[in-house]
Scaffold this motif. Structure first.
Motif, PDB file in Angstrom:
ATOM      1  N   UNK A  19      -2.454   2.572  -0.632  1.00 42.68           N
ATOM      2  CA  UNK A  19      -2.970   1.841   0.517  1.00 42.68           C
ATOM      3  C   UNK A  19      -1.792   1.044   1.096  1.00 42.68           C
ATOM      4  N   UNK A  20      -1.579   1.199   2.388  1.00 44.77           N
ATOM      5  CA  UNK A  20      -0.465   0.541   3.064  1.00 44.77           C
ATOM      6  C   UNK A  20      -1.001  -0.665   3.836  1.00 44.77           C
ATOM      7  N   UNK A  21      -0.352  -1.795   3.609  1.00 37.54           N
ATOM      8  CA  UNK A  21      -0.776  -3.054   4.210  1.00 37.54           C
ATOM      9  C   UNK A  21       0.297  -3.591   5.148  1.00 37.54           C
ATOM     10  N   UNK A  22      -0.145  -4.088   6.273  1.00 36.61           N
ATOM     11  CA  UNK A  22       0.722  -4.772   7.215  1.00 36.61           C
ATOM     12  C   UNK A  22       0.745  -6.262   6.869  1.00 36.61           C
ATOM     13  N   UNK A  23       1.910  -6.872   7.064  1.00 36.92           N
ATOM     14  CA  UNK A  23       2.081  -8.294   6.771  1.00 36.92           C
ATOM     15  C   UNK A  23       2.933  -8.925   7.861  1.00 36.92           C
ATOM     16  N   UNK A  24       2.586 -10.129   8.261  1.00 39.58           N
ATOM     17  CA  UNK A  24       3.359 -10.773   9.326  1.00 39.58           C
ATOM     18  C   UNK A  24       3.342 -12.284   9.173  1.00 39.58           C
ATOM     19  N   UNK A  39      -4.389  -2.243  10.976  1.00 39.39           N
ATOM     20  CA  UNK A  39      -3.569  -1.052  10.763  1.00 39.39           C
ATOM     21  C   UNK A  39      -4.319   0.205  11.196  1.00 39.39           C
ATOM     22  N   UNK A  40      -3.560   1.216  11.526  1.00 39.67           N
ATOM     23  CA  UNK A  40      -4.124   2.531  11.830  1.00 39.67           C
ATOM     24  C   UNK A  40      -3.059   3.579  11.545  1.00 39.67           C
ATOM     25  N   UNK A  41      -3.513   4.841  11.488  1.00 42.26           N
ATOM     26  CA  UNK A  41      -2.572   5.946  11.337  1.00 42.26           C
ATOM     27  C   UNK A  41      -2.524   6.571   9.961  1.00 42.26           C
ATOM     28  N   UNK A  42      -3.246   6.009   9.003  1.00 42.73           N
ATOM     29  CA  UNK A  42      -3.251   6.605   7.686  1.00 42.73           C
ATOM     30  C   UNK A  42      -4.030   7.908   7.669  1.00 42.73           C
ATOM     31  N   UNK A  43      -3.948   8.598   6.533  1.00 45.70           N
ATOM     32  CA  UNK A  43      -4.686   9.851   6.422  1.00 45.70           C
ATOM     33  C   UNK A  43      -4.169  10.704   5.297  1.00 45.70           C
ATOM     34  N   UNK A  44      -4.594  11.956   5.329  1.00 44.66           N
ATOM     35  CA  UNK A  44      -4.206  12.939   4.319  1.00 44.66           C
ATOM     36  C   UNK A  44      -3.098  13.823   4.888  1.00 44.66           C
ATOM     37  N   UNK A  45      -2.030  13.989   4.118  1.00 45.51           N
ATOM     38  CA  UNK A  45      -0.910  14.798   4.578  1.00 45.51           C
ATOM     39  C   UNK A  45      -0.331  15.568   3.404  1.00 45.51           C
ATOM     40  N   UNK A  46       0.221  16.721   3.675  1.00 45.31           N
ATOM     41  CA  UNK A  46       0.840  17.524   2.629  1.00 45.31           C
ATOM     42  C   UNK A  46       2.232  16.997   2.300  1.00 45.31           C
ATOM     43  N   UNK A  47       2.720  17.271   1.104  1.00 45.74           N
ATOM     44  CA  UNK A  47       4.101  16.879   0.768  1.00 45.74           C
ATOM     45  C   UNK A  47       5.075  17.451   1.793  1.00 45.74           C
ATOM     46  N   UNK A  48       6.038  16.607   2.176  1.00 43.99           N
ATOM     47  CA  UNK A  48       6.987  17.005   3.197  1.00 43.99           C
ATOM     48  C   UNK A  48       6.553  16.675   4.603  1.00 43.99           C
ATOM     49  N   UNK A  53       7.375 -13.866  13.512  1.00 41.00           N
ATOM     50  CA  UNK A  53       8.689 -13.775  12.873  1.00 41.00           C
ATOM     51  C   UNK A  53       8.798 -12.421  12.179  1.00 41.00           C
ATOM     52  N   UNK A  54       9.006 -12.411  10.881  1.00 40.66           N
ATOM     53  CA  UNK A  54       9.148 -11.145  10.173  1.00 40.66           C
ATOM     54  C   UNK A  54       7.821 -10.400  10.097  1.00 40.66           C
ATOM     55  N   UNK A  55       7.917  -9.080  10.147  1.00 38.83           N
ATOM     56  CA  UNK A  55       6.775  -8.196   9.927  1.00 38.83           C
ATOM     57  C   UNK A  55       7.179  -7.211   8.842  1.00 38.83           C
ATOM     58  N   UNK A  56       6.191  -6.725   8.124  1.00 38.21           N
ATOM     59  CA  UNK A  56       6.526  -5.861   6.998  1.00 38.21           C
ATOM     60  C   UNK A  56       5.372  -4.940   6.664  1.00 38.21           C
ATOM     61  N   UNK A  57       5.713  -3.912   5.918  1.00 35.60           N
ATOM     62  CA  UNK A  57       4.729  -3.003   5.335  1.00 35.60           C
ATOM     63  C   UNK A  57       4.853  -3.072   3.819  1.00 35.60           C
ATOM     64  N   UNK A  58       3.717  -3.182   3.168  1.00 33.04           N
ATOM     65  CA  UNK A  58       3.618  -3.127   1.717  1.00 33.04           C
ATOM     66  C   UNK A  58       2.719  -1.956   1.363  1.00 33.04           C
ATOM     67  N   UNK A  59       2.751  -1.550   0.117  1.00 29.14           N
ATOM     68  CA  UNK A  59       1.824  -0.531  -0.351  1.00 29.14           C
ATOM     69  C   UNK A  59       1.405  -0.824  -1.779  1.00 29.14           C
ATOM     70  N   UNK A  60       0.203  -0.347  -2.079  1.00 28.41           N
ATOM     71  CA  UNK A  60      -0.351  -0.544  -3.416  1.00 28.41           C
ATOM     72  C   UNK A  60      -1.042   0.734  -3.859  1.00 28.41           C
ATOM     73  N   UNK A 117       1.331 -16.817   6.984  1.00 31.22           N
ATOM     74  CA  UNK A 117       1.414 -15.421   6.576  1.00 31.22           C
ATOM     75  C   UNK A 117       0.051 -14.748   6.636  1.00 31.22           C
ATOM     76  N   UNK A 118       0.024 -13.532   7.153  1.00 30.66           N
ATOM     77  CA  UNK A 118      -1.245 -12.815   7.353  1.00 30.66           C
ATOM     78  C   UNK A 118      -1.121 -11.374   6.864  1.00 30.66           C
ATOM     79  N   UNK A 119      -2.258 -10.847   6.410  1.00 28.30           N
ATOM     80  CA  UNK A 119      -2.347  -9.472   5.929  1.00 28.30           C
ATOM     81  C   UNK A 119      -3.376  -8.695   6.737  1.00 28.30           C
ATOM     82  N   UNK A 120      -3.098  -7.401   6.878  1.00 26.24           N
ATOM     83  CA  UNK A 120      -4.099  -6.502   7.409  1.00 26.24           C
ATOM     84  C   UNK A 120      -5.024  -6.034   6.298  1.00 26.24           C
ATOM     85  N   UNK A 121      -6.002  -5.208   6.669  1.00 28.37           N
ATOM     86  CA  UNK A 121      -7.000  -4.754   5.706  1.00 28.37           C
ATOM     87  C   UNK A 121      -6.529  -3.532   4.922  1.00 28.37           C
ATOM     88  N   UNK A 122      -5.470  -2.902   5.379  1.00 26.24           N
ATOM     89  CA  UNK A 122      -4.925  -1.745   4.681  1.00 26.24           C
ATOM     90  C   UNK A 122      -5.396  -0.424   5.263  1.00 26.24           C
TER      91      UNK A 122
END
Length: 121
Positions: A92-97, A6-15, A32-39, A109-114
């Protein structure tokens, strides 16, 4: 044999907005299916959005109308465009596929590192 990065995370202001990417690599025959989870801290990992190989999507009620999941099958990549971010989206946002590995006859089924997404003023 399969890695999700995964990439693209960071700090952002509300909105604000962020776009997450997740690239699958390795001995991939198909995905097959891909998804995003968060914790969030102290909470369970929850499904945010999912997308089938054909492009059908599903979203958690909390993100409907704000987040968009998409994929590029040629690049083995899934995206999550997040708009109108709120404090509660911090996690933390995780990719799943579900990946069919070369030479195997079934998906595994596989997970990214978040990647951390923090919404803060």
């Amino acid at each position: 044999q399969v890695q999700l990065v995964e990439s693209g995370g960071g700090l952002v202001q509300p909105g604000g907005s962020l776009r997450l990417s997740c690239v699958a690599s390795g001995s991939i025959f198909s995905i097959n299916a891909m998804a995003w989870y968060r914790q969030a801290p102290g909470k369970q990992r929850d499904l945010v959005a999912s997308i089938t190989e054909g492009g059908s999507t599903d979203y958690a009620d909390s993100v409907k109308g704000r987040f968009t999941i998409s994929r590029d099958n040629a690049k083995n990549t899934v995206y999550l465009q997040m708009n109108s971010l709120k404090f509660d989206d911090t996690a933390v946002y995780y990719c799943n596929a579900d990946v069919v590995v070369m030479g195997w006859g079934y998906p595994t089924n596989h997970w990214g590192q978040g990647t951390q997404v923090t919404v803060s003023s």
